[in-house]
Design an enzyme around this catalytic site. Structure first.
Site, PDB file in Angstrom:
ATOM      1  N   GLY A 112       0.820  -1.213   0.000  1.00 32.32           N
ATOM      2  CA  GLY A 112       0.000   0.000   0.000  1.00 32.32           C
ATOM      3  C   GLY A 112       0.850   1.257   0.000  1.00 32.32           C
ATOM      4  CB  SER A 141       3.737  -3.570  -2.788  1.00 28.83           C
ATOM      5  OG  SER A 141       3.912  -2.214  -3.070  1.00 28.83           O
ATOM      6  CG  MET A 142       5.267   0.074   2.066  1.00 32.27           C
ATOM      7  SD  MET A 142       6.782   0.699   1.316  1.00 32.27           S
ATOM      8  CE  MET A 142       7.691   1.234   2.752  1.00 32.27           C
ATOM      9  CG  HIS A 166       5.863  -3.413  -7.309  1.00 38.28           C
ATOM     10  ND1 HIS A 166       4.580  -3.627  -7.740  1.00 38.28           N
ATOM     11  CD2 HIS A 166       5.728  -2.745  -6.125  1.00 38.28           C
ATOM     12  CE1 HIS A 166       3.713  -3.117  -6.883  1.00 38.28           C
ATOM     13  NE2 HIS A 166       4.396  -2.572  -5.903  1.00 38.28           N
ATOM     14  CG  ASP A 215       4.190  -6.462 -10.293  1.00 41.40           C
ATOM     15  OD1 ASP A 215       4.656  -5.368  -9.957  1.00 41.40           O
ATOM     16  OD2 ASP A 215       2.977  -6.657 -10.509  1.00 41.40           O
TER      17      ASP A 215
END
Length: 239
Positions: A112, A141-142, A166, A215
């Site tokens: 997010g 991700s985060m 990513h 990704d």
């Protein structure tokens, strides 16, 4: 003359039906002393019985609040300002309550907000308590960044968990100058992430930049070899 007879017939029918509702079972139950119904777990967020020290009886409390008392935190949703602020507040409270005692952060999140995630990671580095991170599903991700920001040697993952890294994304609208400024900020954030990913994993900046370009999914074993985690939690023998 006909209406009264119909009314009387209907009344007689109702009276004859009353024993079915006021028979021995119901009347017998009415004579018994009222019995308190056993406490049931409320529907919704799982709850567990917990007796607060000094209280006369236990009460149902949110399972996550119960785990907070054992210094266990869950990140099980998208990373945003609200959940980041909540976890930061819990960590600061734990630190004030018992500084230096380890904290466990379980991660299963699609990622997010980069800024919210960085705030959480900065707090993990600010408090004196070591924060062990455990990937129990997907750390994307985060969330992969938060996983890697855990205490070195205590970044763990379950065998079938996954990791995805990513580069940061943006979707600016508005005036050209505003979009230009937003693009500059995204590039600065990317540089920050590249530097910190490199420190977390031991990979070169060039390798990180290449791996963040798309990704990049990893198994638990690949994440361990990459340096995002330190150890895979093996299942119990015989299971």
């Amino acid at each position: 003359g006909h209406l009264p007879r119909r009314v009387m017939s209907l009344a007689a029918l109702l009276v004859s039906a009353l024993p079915a509702f006021t028979g021995p079972q119901l009347l017998g139950a009415a004579r018994c002393a009222p019995r308190a119904a056993p406490a049931m777990m409320p529907i919704g967020v799982p709850k567990v019985a917990y007796k607060i020290p000094g209280a006369s009886m236990a009460d149902w409390i949110d399972i996550y609040n119960r785990l907070y008392r054992e210094r266990i935190i869950f990140l099980g949703q998208e990373v945003d300002d609200e959940i980041a602020n909540q976890i930061i507040a819990v960590m600061l409270f734990m630190e004030s309550e018992e500084a230096g005692r380890p904290i466990s952060l379980y991660v299963n999140s699609p990622g997010g907000s980069v800024i919210a995630g960085l705030a959480l990671c900065d707090t993990m580095g600010h408090i004196s308590s070591e924060v062990a991170t455990i990937n129990v599903g997907m750390a994307a991700s985060m969330a992969s960044f938060i996983l890697g920001a855990g205490e070195r040697g205590k970044r763990l993952a379950l065998p079938h968990s996954r990791v995805m890294i990513h580069q940061p994304m943006g979707g600016s609208q508005g005036q050209a100058e505003d979009i230009k400024m937003e693009a500059k900020q995204i590039l600065k954030i990317k540089e920050t992430l590249v530097t910190m990913y490199s420190q977390m994993t031991g990979q070169t900046r060039e390798r990180i930049i290449k791996d963040l370009s798309r990704d990049n999914y990893m198994s638990a074993q690949q994440a361990c070899e990459y340096g995002l985690i330190d150890k895979i939690v093996e299942p119990q023998p015989g299971r």
